[in-house]
Motif scaffolding. Sequence first.
Motif, PDB file in Angstrom:
ATOM      1  N   SER A  60       0.833  -1.207   0.000  1.00 33.26           N
ATOM      2  CA  SER A  60       0.000   0.000   0.000  1.00 33.26           C
ATOM      3  C   SER A  60       0.864   1.254   0.000  1.00 33.26           C
ATOM      4  O   SER A  60       0.551   2.241  -0.674  1.00 33.26           O
ATOM      5  CB  SER A  60      -0.902   0.027   1.236  1.00 33.26           C
ATOM      6  OG  SER A  60      -1.778  -1.076   1.226  1.00 33.26           O
ATOM      7  N   PHE A  61       1.938   1.213   0.759  1.00 28.44           N
ATOM      8  CA  PHE A  61       2.828   2.364   0.904  1.00 28.44           C
ATOM      9  C   PHE A  61       3.413   2.794  -0.441  1.00 28.44           C
ATOM     10  O   PHE A  61       3.396   3.975  -0.785  1.00 28.44           O
ATOM     11  CB  PHE A  61       3.949   2.015   1.890  1.00 28.44           C
ATOM     12  CG  PHE A  61       4.972   3.090   2.094  1.00 28.44           C
ATOM     13  CD1 PHE A  61       4.665   4.215   2.841  1.00 28.44           C
ATOM     14  CD2 PHE A  61       6.228   2.995   1.534  1.00 28.44           C
ATOM     15  CE1 PHE A  61       5.609   5.218   3.041  1.00 28.44           C
ATOM     16  CE2 PHE A  61       7.170   3.978   1.726  1.00 28.44           C
ATOM     17  CZ  PHE A  61       6.854   5.093   2.477  1.00 28.44           C
ATOM     18  N   ALA A  70      -0.325  12.806  -3.997  1.00 23.78           N
ATOM     19  CA  ALA A  70       0.514  12.347  -2.889  1.00 23.78           C
ATOM     20  C   ALA A  70       1.945  12.834  -3.070  1.00 23.78           C
ATOM     21  O   ALA A  70       2.580  13.296  -2.118  1.00 23.78           O
ATOM     22  CB  ALA A  70       0.472  10.824  -2.788  1.00 23.78           C
ATOM     23  N   LEU A  71       2.441  12.740  -4.290  1.00 24.33           N
ATOM     24  CA  LEU A  71       3.812  13.216  -4.560  1.00 24.33           C
ATOM     25  C   LEU A  71       3.931  14.720  -4.335  1.00 24.33           C
ATOM     26  O   LEU A  71       4.956  15.196  -3.841  1.00 24.33           O
ATOM     27  CB  LEU A  71       4.236  12.846  -5.984  1.00 24.33           C
ATOM     28  CG  LEU A  71       4.532  11.374  -6.218  1.00 24.33           C
ATOM     29  CD1 LEU A  71       4.786  11.107  -7.691  1.00 24.33           C
ATOM     30  CD2 LEU A  71       5.719  10.924  -5.380  1.00 24.33           C
ATOM     31  N   ALA A  72       2.890  15.473  -4.690  1.00 22.32           N
ATOM     32  CA  ALA A  72       2.914  16.922  -4.478  1.00 22.32           C
ATOM     33  C   ALA A  72       2.975  17.244  -2.986  1.00 22.32           C
ATOM     34  O   ALA A  72       3.750  18.111  -2.558  1.00 22.32           O
ATOM     35  CB  ALA A  72       1.686  17.569  -5.117  1.00 22.32           C
ATOM     36  N   ILE A  73       2.175  16.547  -2.183  1.00 24.31           N
ATOM     37  CA  ILE A  73       2.168  16.777  -0.729  1.00 24.31           C
ATOM     38  C   ILE A  73       3.530  16.425  -0.138  1.00 24.31           C
ATOM     39  O   ILE A  73       4.106  17.197   0.641  1.00 24.31           O
ATOM     40  CB  ILE A  73       1.035  15.975  -0.053  1.00 24.31           C
ATOM     41  CG1 ILE A  73      -0.318  16.548  -0.470  1.00 24.31           C
ATOM     42  CG2 ILE A  73       1.190  15.993   1.470  1.00 24.31           C
ATOM     43  CD1 ILE A  73      -1.510  15.677  -0.103  1.00 24.31           C
ATOM     44  N   ILE A  74       4.064  15.267  -0.524  1.00 21.37           N
ATOM     45  CA  ILE A  74       5.391  14.856  -0.038  1.00 21.37           C
ATOM     46  C   ILE A  74       6.434  15.874  -0.481  1.00 21.37           C
ATOM     47  O   ILE A  74       7.310  16.268   0.296  1.00 21.37           O
ATOM     48  CB  ILE A  74       5.734  13.439  -0.534  1.00 21.37           C
ATOM     49  CG1 ILE A  74       4.784  12.408   0.100  1.00 21.37           C
ATOM     50  CG2 ILE A  74       7.195  13.096  -0.239  1.00 21.37           C
ATOM     51  CD1 ILE A  74       4.812  11.039  -0.561  1.00 21.37           C
ATOM     52  N   GLY A  75       6.334  16.339  -1.731  1.00 20.36           N
ATOM     53  CA  GLY A  75       7.274  17.329  -2.265  1.00 20.36           C
ATOM     54  C   GLY A  75       7.263  18.636  -1.488  1.00 20.36           C
ATOM     55  O   GLY A  75       8.312  19.232  -1.244  1.00 20.36           O
ATOM     56  N   VAL A  76       6.077  19.093  -1.092  1.00 23.93           N
ATOM     57  CA  VAL A  76       5.969  20.333  -0.309  1.00 23.93           C
ATOM     58  C   VAL A  76       6.772  20.200   0.985  1.00 23.93           C
ATOM     59  O   VAL A  76       7.537  21.102   1.361  1.00 23.93           O
ATOM     60  CB  VAL A  76       4.493  20.681  -0.010  1.00 23.93           C
ATOM     61  CG1 VAL A  76       4.377  21.740   1.086  1.00 23.93           C
ATOM     62  CG2 VAL A  76       3.791  21.146  -1.274  1.00 23.93           C
ATOM     63  N   PHE A  77       6.636  19.067   1.664  1.00 23.07           N
ATOM     64  CA  PHE A  77       7.357  18.877   2.920  1.00 23.07           C
ATOM     65  C   PHE A  77       8.864  18.740   2.688  1.00 23.07           C
ATOM     66  O   PHE A  77       9.658  19.187   3.517  1.00 23.07           O
ATOM     67  CB  PHE A  77       6.787  17.688   3.699  1.00 23.07           C
ATOM     68  CG  PHE A  77       5.494  18.035   4.374  1.00 23.07           C
ATOM     69  CD1 PHE A  77       5.485  18.728   5.574  1.00 23.07           C
ATOM     70  CD2 PHE A  77       4.287  17.709   3.787  1.00 23.07           C
ATOM     71  CE1 PHE A  77       4.295  19.077   6.187  1.00 23.07           C
ATOM     72  CE2 PHE A  77       3.090  18.047   4.394  1.00 23.07           C
ATOM     73  CZ  PHE A  77       3.090  18.740   5.598  1.00 23.07           C
ATOM     74  N   MET A  78       9.267  18.172   1.570  1.00 16.02           N
ATOM     75  CA  MET A  78      10.702  18.077   1.257  1.00 16.02           C
ATOM     76  C   MET A  78      11.281  19.472   0.990  1.00 16.02           C
ATOM     77  O   MET A  78      12.399  19.772   1.406  1.00 16.02           O
ATOM     78  CB  MET A  78      10.949  17.155   0.055  1.00 16.02           C
ATOM     79  CG  MET A  78      10.579  15.699   0.282  1.00 16.02           C
ATOM     80  SD  MET A  78      11.474  14.946   1.654  1.00 16.02           S
ATOM     81  CE  MET A  78      10.191  14.819   2.874  1.00 16.02           C
TER      82      MET A  78
END
Length: 163
Positions: A60-61, A70-78
Motif C-alpha cells: 500500500s505504501f 501524494a507526490l505533491a504533498i510529499i514534495g511540499v514537505f521536502m
Amino acid sequence: MQISRDWATPLTIGAFVLMACTGILMFFHADLGLHKEVHEWLGWALVAGVIAHALANFASFKRYFAKPAALAIIGVFMVILLGSALIQEEENGKGGNPGRRATMAVLNAPISDIAPLAGQSAQALLADLQKAGFKVESPSQTLISVTGPEQPNQFKALAVIFH
C-alpha cells in the motif's frame, strides 16, 4: 523477519500521540518537566514506528509514489525541509531566536563581563572553568574562545557558569 502490524501500528500511534502532545505543549511554551527531552529522544520511537509501519504495509505504501497528489504533498514537505536547512536566522538586529541570540551574546562576551550575570567575581568564574577542565588564562578571553565551536563544550561551560 516479518514485521507485524500488531506492534508496528500501535508503536506508530503511541509515538505520534506523544510527539503531538509534547510538540504542541512546547509550541505554546506550556511544557513542563522533561517534555522537551522526551520529545527529542522518543522522537526516535516515532521514526522506528513509521519505518516498521511502512514495511508492514509496503504494498500500500509504495502506491502513494504513483499518485500525483501524494507526490505533491510529499514534495511540499521536502521543500520545507530543504528550506529550513538553508535559510539562516538573522543573527544581528531583530529576528531570529532570542534564546539563541542571548546565548551567542554570552559566548562572545569576555568572561569578566559574564561574571556579574552569574553573580560571581571574574576570578571565581575563571577558577570554576579551569576546575571543569577548560583552558582559560585570562578574564578578558571570550567564553567561545575557551570552549571552541562545539556546542557540547559551550553548554558545559554555561552550566559551570550558571550553576
